[in-house]
Design a protein around this motif. Sequence first.
Motif, PDB file in Angstrom:
ATOM      1  N   GLN A  39       0.843  -1.185   0.000  1.00  0.00           N
ATOM      2  CA  GLN A  39       0.000   0.000   0.000  1.00  0.00           C
ATOM      3  C   GLN A  39       0.880   1.238   0.000  1.00  0.00           C
ATOM      4  O   GLN A  39       1.648   1.466   0.944  1.00  0.00           O
ATOM      5  N   ALA A  40       0.782   1.999  -1.072  1.00  0.00           N
ATOM      6  CA  ALA A  40       1.509   3.257  -1.197  1.00  0.00           C
ATOM      7  C   ALA A  40       0.655   4.385  -0.625  1.00  0.00           C
ATOM      8  O   ALA A  40      -0.576   4.259  -0.561  1.00  0.00           O
ATOM      9  N   PRO A  41       1.273   5.486  -0.226  1.00  0.00           N
ATOM     10  CA  PRO A  41       0.514   6.610   0.330  1.00  0.00           C
ATOM     11  C   PRO A  41      -0.578   7.093  -0.623  1.00  0.00           C
ATOM     12  O   PRO A  41      -0.331   7.300  -1.814  1.00  0.00           O
ATOM     13  N   GLY A  42      -1.785   7.208  -0.101  1.00  0.00           N
ATOM     14  CA  GLY A  42      -2.896   7.692  -0.901  1.00  0.00           C
ATOM     15  C   GLY A  42      -3.487   6.698  -1.860  1.00  0.00           C
ATOM     16  O   GLY A  42      -4.385   7.030  -2.645  1.00  0.00           O
ATOM     17  N   LYS A  43      -3.005   5.464  -1.807  1.00  0.00           N
ATOM     18  CA  LYS A  43      -3.516   4.436  -2.720  1.00  0.00           C
ATOM     19  C   LYS A  43      -4.105   3.275  -1.940  1.00  0.00           C
ATOM     20  O   LYS A  43      -3.834   3.098  -0.756  1.00  0.00           O
ATOM     21  N   GLU A  44      -4.876   2.465  -2.635  1.00  0.00           N
ATOM     22  CA  GLU A  44      -5.453   1.287  -2.019  1.00  0.00           C
ATOM     23  C   GLU A  44      -4.405   0.173  -1.921  1.00  0.00           C
ATOM     24  O   GLU A  44      -3.442   0.141  -2.694  1.00  0.00           O
ATOM     25  N   ARG A  45      -4.640  -0.720  -0.983  1.00  0.00           N
ATOM     26  CA  ARG A  45      -3.767  -1.872  -0.843  1.00  0.00           C
ATOM     27  C   ARG A  45      -3.937  -2.758  -2.087  1.00  0.00           C
ATOM     28  O   ARG A  45      -5.056  -2.990  -2.534  1.00  0.00           O
ATOM     29  N   GLU A  46      -2.814  -3.228  -2.626  1.00  0.00           N
ATOM     30  CA  GLU A  46      -2.889  -4.038  -3.833  1.00  0.00           C
ATOM     31  C   GLU A  46      -2.107  -5.335  -3.687  1.00  0.00           C
ATOM     32  O   GLU A  46      -1.120  -5.426  -2.945  1.00  0.00           O
ATOM     33  N   PHE A  47      -2.564  -6.320  -4.419  1.00  0.00           N
ATOM     34  CA  PHE A  47      -1.916  -7.618  -4.481  1.00  0.00           C
ATOM     35  C   PHE A  47      -0.552  -7.488  -5.152  1.00  0.00           C
ATOM     36  O   PHE A  47      -0.412  -6.773  -6.143  1.00  0.00           O
ATOM     37  N   VAL A  48       0.440  -8.205  -4.610  1.00  0.00           N
ATOM     38  CA  VAL A  48       1.763  -8.242  -5.224  1.00  0.00           C
ATOM     39  C   VAL A  48       2.101  -9.658  -5.686  1.00  0.00           C
ATOM     40  O   VAL A  48       2.468  -9.879  -6.837  1.00  0.00           O
ATOM     41  N   ALA A  49       1.965 -10.619  -4.768  1.00  0.00           N
ATOM     42  CA  ALA A  49       2.347 -11.996  -5.089  1.00  0.00           C
ATOM     43  C   ALA A  49       1.677 -12.943  -4.101  1.00  0.00           C
ATOM     44  O   ALA A  49       1.312 -12.536  -3.002  1.00  0.00           O
ATOM     45  N   ALA A  50       1.532 -14.188  -4.519  1.00  0.00           N
ATOM     46  CA  ALA A  50       0.982 -15.209  -3.638  1.00  0.00           C
ATOM     47  C   ALA A  50       1.575 -16.557  -3.990  1.00  0.00           C
ATOM     48  O   ALA A  50       2.012 -16.787  -5.129  1.00  0.00           O
ATOM     49  N   ILE A  51       1.563 -17.450  -3.005  1.00  0.00           N
ATOM     50  CA  ILE A  51       2.132 -18.770  -3.195  1.00  0.00           C
ATOM     51  C   ILE A  51       1.224 -19.792  -2.528  1.00  0.00           C
ATOM     52  O   ILE A  51       0.625 -19.515  -1.486  1.00  0.00           O
ATOM     53  N   ASN A  52       1.102 -20.954  -3.141  1.00  0.00           N
ATOM     54  CA  ASN A  52       0.204 -21.946  -2.576  1.00  0.00           C
ATOM     55  C   ASN A  52       0.870 -22.675  -1.405  1.00  0.00           C
ATOM     56  O   ASN A  52       2.020 -22.433  -1.065  1.00  0.00           O
TER      57      ASN A  52
END
Length: 126
Positions: A39-52
């Motif tokens: 989550q960057a300042p002034g922005k919404e939290r966003e997906f970056v990566a995921a692992i099973n």
Amino acid sequence: QVQLVESGGGLVQAGGSLRLSCAASGRTFNVYALGWFRQAPGKEREFVAAINWNGTRAYYIDSVKGRFAISRDNDKNMGYLQMNSLKPEDTAVYYCAADLTTGWANSRIVSAWDSWGQGTQVTVSS
């Protein structure tokens, strides 16, 4: 519930690297998906990566493909995000998350992830 604690953030110059760690406790680690969001300042939290659950499947947002690598060590109850070739636009608070409903890392939606760490700041200078 799962407790997640991130570490490894910091200040780095553009082109540099950082390795984020996520220490998990509270439930059996090798049954749920693990993810990283930012989550960057002034922005919404966003997906970056995921692992099973067993580390055989990994997913990335397009902007980090080829630069970031997610991994996990189920023996140590640890998750990692290796970040290379960092850019100023990667600056954000990075959060580790667990999806306790599945081991398959299917969702990129913030609300689908059950447990969150406190976050670690990553700042990339130009």
